[in-house]
Design an enzyme around this catalytic site. Structure first.
Site, mmCIF file in Angstrom:
data_model
loop_
_atom_site.group_PDB
_atom_site.id
_atom_site.type_symbol
_atom_site.label_atom_id
_atom_site.label_comp_id
_atom_site.label_asym_id
_atom_site.label_seq_id
_atom_site.Cartn_x
_atom_site.Cartn_y
_atom_site.Cartn_z
ATOM 1 N N ASP A 137 2.109 -15.713 -42.434
ATOM 2 C CA ASP A 137 1.383 -16.286 -43.570
ATOM 3 C C ASP A 137 0.475 -15.243 -44.191
ATOM 4 O O ASP A 137 -0.632 -15.554 -44.653
ATOM 5 C CB ASP A 137 0.579 -17.503 -43.090
ATOM 6 C CG ASP A 137 0.047 -18.342 -44.249
ATOM 7 O OD1 ASP A 137 -0.990 -19.014 -44.074
ATOM 8 O OD2 ASP A 137 0.659 -18.308 -45.342
ATOM 9 N N LYS A 140 3.772 -11.645 -48.640
ATOM 10 C CA LYS A 140 5.227 -11.931 -48.601
ATOM 11 C C LYS A 140 6.058 -10.674 -48.448
ATOM 12 O O LYS A 140 7.090 -10.699 -47.814
ATOM 13 C CB LYS A 140 5.633 -12.676 -49.876
ATOM 14 C CG LYS A 140 4.665 -13.743 -50.304
ATOM 15 C CD LYS A 140 4.364 -14.710 -49.164
ATOM 16 C CE LYS A 140 2.939 -15.248 -49.225
ATOM 17 N NZ LYS A 140 2.492 -15.682 -47.866
ATOM 18 N N ASP A 165 5.413 -19.260 -43.897
ATOM 19 C CA ASP A 165 4.892 -20.062 -45.001
ATOM 20 C C ASP A 165 5.323 -19.424 -46.332
ATOM 21 O O ASP A 165 5.658 -18.236 -46.399
ATOM 22 C CB ASP A 165 3.359 -20.121 -44.923
ATOM 23 C CG ASP A 165 2.772 -21.110 -45.937
ATOM 24 O OD1 ASP A 165 1.618 -20.920 -46.353
ATOM 25 O OD2 ASP A 165 3.487 -22.055 -46.331
ATOM 26 N N ASN A 166 5.315 -20.232 -47.409
ATOM 27 C CA ASN A 166 5.493 -19.725 -48.781
ATOM 28 C C ASN A 166 6.831 -19.058 -49.069
ATOM 29 O O ASN A 166 6.910 -18.159 -49.906
ATOM 30 C CB ASN A 166 4.382 -18.711 -49.124
ATOM 31 C CG ASN A 166 3.016 -19.226 -48.819
ATOM 32 O OD1 ASN A 166 2.309 -18.684 -47.977
ATOM 33 N ND2 ASN A 166 2.619 -20.295 -49.491
ATOM 34 N N GLU A 195 0.405 -25.961 -51.095
ATOM 35 C CA GLU A 195 -0.797 -26.679 -50.658
ATOM 36 C C GLU A 195 -1.563 -27.280 -51.847
ATOM 37 O O GLU A 195 -1.789 -26.639 -52.854
ATOM 38 C CB GLU A 195 -1.734 -25.758 -49.855
ATOM 39 C CG GLU A 195 -1.991 -24.399 -50.443
ATOM 40 C CD GLU A 195 -1.036 -23.326 -49.935
ATOM 41 O OE1 GLU A 195 -1.444 -22.177 -49.800
ATOM 42 O OE2 GLU A 195 0.153 -23.642 -49.693
#
Ligand SMILES: O=c1[nH]cnc2c(O)c(F)c(-c3ccc(F)cc3)cc12
Ligand SMILES: [Mg+2]
Length: 210
Positions: A137, A140, A165-166, A195
């Site tokens: 997280d 990226k 995540d993401n 989120e």
């Protein structure tokens, strides 16, 4: 398999226990000022994966304010350890307070630094052989290089779980391509939302096959 159990949290807000820390951050970020915590919706998926893996050793890349650190650490068995890495000293300082408020200092080791420098040192500096669970997280662009680095450093064992995540927003296309096409991973996408918004995002769960 981690399913999306309804995840409701009823806690006594007056005590600084992990549930109330989580609730307070979610309430603030939903109603006052957006922030890039994994949040309550993706957080429930994170909870179910942590509960399923029941890890003794966890690595979190990207602490931010410690929201997901608290989410994970509150579910760990008594002697389990979570090492969390944060590049930005300002947010790391905030995370230390959040983790302390939740009363989880004994389970969490927060390290400040860059993942590329830190990952090769984990074995000898922290006495960790392999990680049962890694939560990606941070940035990226680093998901893929850091995953390859963890493989090279022997930090993953057959059955280690990577949860990222993401993977849709902001997106990690090169990472997704790698874990979904490599014969060394069994990968699955948990569709969710960015989120505190209605924008699509999700978590990618990838089991290392050794
Ligand atoms: O940089 C990040 N590191 C870790 N997690 C993030 C995240 O969950 C985000 F939503 C976002 C994000 C920021 C701005 C947007 F417009 C959308 C997503 C960024 C990060
Ligand atoms: Mg994130």
């Amino acid at each position: 398999e981690a399913d999306r159990k309804e995840c409701t949290q009823v806690t006594h807000v007056h005590e600084w226990d992990p549930g109330s820390v989580i609730q307070a951050i979610d309430h603030y970020c939903r109603n006052k000022e957006w922030a890039m915590n994994v949040g309550d919706e993706k957080g429930c998926i994170l909870d179910s994966v942590v509960s399923e893996v029941n890890p003794a050793t966890v690595l979190e890349l990207g602490t931010y304010c410690g929201y997901s650190t608290v989410r994970i650490a509150r579910l760990l068995p008594p002697h389990a350890k979570l090492i969390t890495l944060e590049f930005n000293p300002a947010v790391a300082a905030i995370a230390r307070q959040v983790i302390a408020w939740a009363g989880l200092e004994d389970k969490v080791q927060l390290v400040e630094g860059a993942s590329g420098d830190f990952i090769p040192r984990i074995k000898e500096q922290f006495g960790v052989k392999t990680f049962d669970l890694v939560f990606l997280d941070h940035w990226k662009e680093y998901y893929l290089p850091d995953t390859k680095l963890m493989e090279e450093c022997g930090l993953l064992r057959k059955g280690s779980v990577l949860l990222a995540d993401n993977v849709v927003c902001p997106g990690a296309p090169d990472y997704l391509e790698y874990v979904r096409s490599s014969p060394r991973y069994e990968s699955r996408y948990f569709k969710s939302h960015l989120e505190y918004t209605k924008v699509e995002d999700g978590l990618e769960k990838s089991v290392f096959l050794g």
